[in-house]
Each structure stands twice: as C-alpha cells, then as structure tokens.
Design a protein around this motif. Structure first.
Motif, mmCIF file in Angstrom:
data_model
loop_
_atom_site.group_PDB
_atom_site.id
_atom_site.type_symbol
_atom_site.label_atom_id
_atom_site.label_comp_id
_atom_site.label_asym_id
_atom_site.label_seq_id
_atom_site.Cartn_x
_atom_site.Cartn_y
_atom_site.Cartn_z
ATOM 1 N N LEU A 57 0.843 -1.206 0.000
ATOM 2 C CA LEU A 57 0.000 0.000 0.000
ATOM 3 C C LEU A 57 0.869 1.245 0.000
ATOM 4 N N PRO A 58 1.220 1.811 -1.115
ATOM 5 C CA PRO A 58 0.794 1.325 -2.416
ATOM 6 C C PRO A 58 1.692 0.237 -2.996
ATOM 7 N N ALA A 87 -9.030 -5.413 -7.169
ATOM 8 C CA ALA A 87 -9.169 -4.552 -5.994
ATOM 9 C C ALA A 87 -8.048 -3.511 -5.963
ATOM 10 N N HIS A 88 -6.843 -3.923 -6.348
ATOM 11 C CA HIS A 88 -5.703 -3.002 -6.290
ATOM 12 C C HIS A 88 -5.789 -1.922 -7.374
ATOM 13 N N TRP A 91 -8.404 0.571 -6.500
ATOM 14 C CA TRP A 91 -7.870 1.476 -5.479
ATOM 15 C C TRP A 91 -6.967 2.532 -6.128
ATOM 16 N N ASN A 94 -9.133 5.008 -7.781
ATOM 17 C CA ASN A 94 -9.721 5.892 -6.775
ATOM 18 C C ASN A 94 -8.737 6.964 -6.320
ATOM 19 N N ARG A 95 -7.470 6.633 -6.243
ATOM 20 C CA ARG A 95 -6.454 7.634 -5.893
ATOM 21 C C ARG A 95 -6.419 8.757 -6.935
ATOM 22 N N THR A 126 -13.291 -7.273 -5.503
ATOM 23 C CA THR A 126 -13.127 -6.069 -6.319
ATOM 24 C C THR A 126 -14.447 -5.313 -6.425
ATOM 25 N N ARG A 129 -15.049 -3.450 -3.255
ATOM 26 C CA ARG A 129 -14.197 -2.266 -3.152
ATOM 27 C C ARG A 129 -14.697 -1.154 -4.075
ATOM 28 N N HIS A 132 -17.756 0.441 -2.687
ATOM 29 C CA HIS A 132 -17.389 1.317 -1.569
ATOM 30 C C HIS A 132 -16.894 2.664 -2.092
ATOM 31 N N PHE A 133 -15.985 2.632 -3.068
ATOM 32 C CA PHE A 133 -15.464 3.883 -3.630
ATOM 33 C C PHE A 133 -16.580 4.700 -4.277
#
Length: 139
Positions: A57-58, A87-88, A91, A94-95, A126, A129, A132-133
């Motif tokens: 992470l990251p 999922a990664h 993420w 999302n960043r 995934t 996630r 959620h985002f």
C-alpha cells in the motif's frame, strides 16, 4: 531493461512468495534503465493476472507507475481497469479520482469505475471495493 526483460522478470516473481521485496528489487533495476510509459502495460497486466495478491500500500509497482502521472499513467490504468478490474487497480483509480480537480474529468473517471463494476471478469472483493469507492463519490 527492455519490455521483454520486464515481462520475464515479472513471470519469475509470480513463482515466489516474497512479492513486495522482489518487486522492489525489480523496480530498482528497471528505474536505472530510464524506462518509459511502455513499461506500464506489462506491470498492470501482471497485477490483473494476480488479483488476490497483496502488492503493498501502495507498493513498489504502484510507486513506479505513478511516476508517469500526467504522462500516460492514467490512460494505461483506465485500459487495465476496463480489461480486468482488480481490488488493487480499483484502489489506484480511486487515488486518481481523489486527486482530480476538474469536475468533468472526475465524472468521467467515476464513470469508468461504474462501468468496471459491470465487468464480467470482476471478483466479489473487487466489486465490493468499487462499490465502496462509488458510495464515497456519491456523497
């Protein structure tokens, strides 16, 4: 290091249990060879091929690809998320969304995230996630 070397070394790493340490060493070696944006696709495809792995992470791979922020990284990540969201990579997207100031671009990125939730190859972690985002961006 060229693209074929990178692909071969990533394949070798996939046989190990020490992903973060080995990818860190790989990125050190790759960085010393003045790599270009053409190296992002093999890395993202590697991440797609191993959706359950903890890359950190990251993590070293993300640190490397994010060096190409505003220089091709976003486009390559979007292609990856559209091909096979993980999922990664969700993420990572999302960043980018969180850092985007332009409302139109941000809306397009959120649209990519929404479309990814409908991808037939998506796994439950995934999808969870991504949902959620998306819920965070609807507030």
């Amino acid at each position: 290091m060229n693209r074929i070397d990178l692909i071969n070394q990533l394949a070798a790493i996939s046989q190990s249990d020490d992903i973060i340490e080995l990818t860190a060493a790989l990125i050190d070696s790759l960085s010393s060879s003045s790599p270009g944006v053409e190296m992002l696709d093999p890395i993202l495809r590697f991440m797609e091929s191993h959706p359950d792995w903890d890359f950190g992470l990251p993590g070293p791979l993300v640190h490397f690809v994010e060096k190409f922020y505003r220089r091709g990284y976003e486009e390559e990540l979007l292609k990856s998320v559209q091909r096979r969201p993980t999922a990664h990579t969700a993420w990572m997207l999302n960043r980018i969304i969180n850092g985007e100031k332009d409302a139109i671009t941000k809306a397009k990125l959120i649209g990519v995230m929404q479309n990814a939730s409908q991808n037939p190859s998506i796994d439950s972690a995934t999808l969870e996630r991504i949902n959620h985002f998306l819920s965070l961006h609807q507030q």
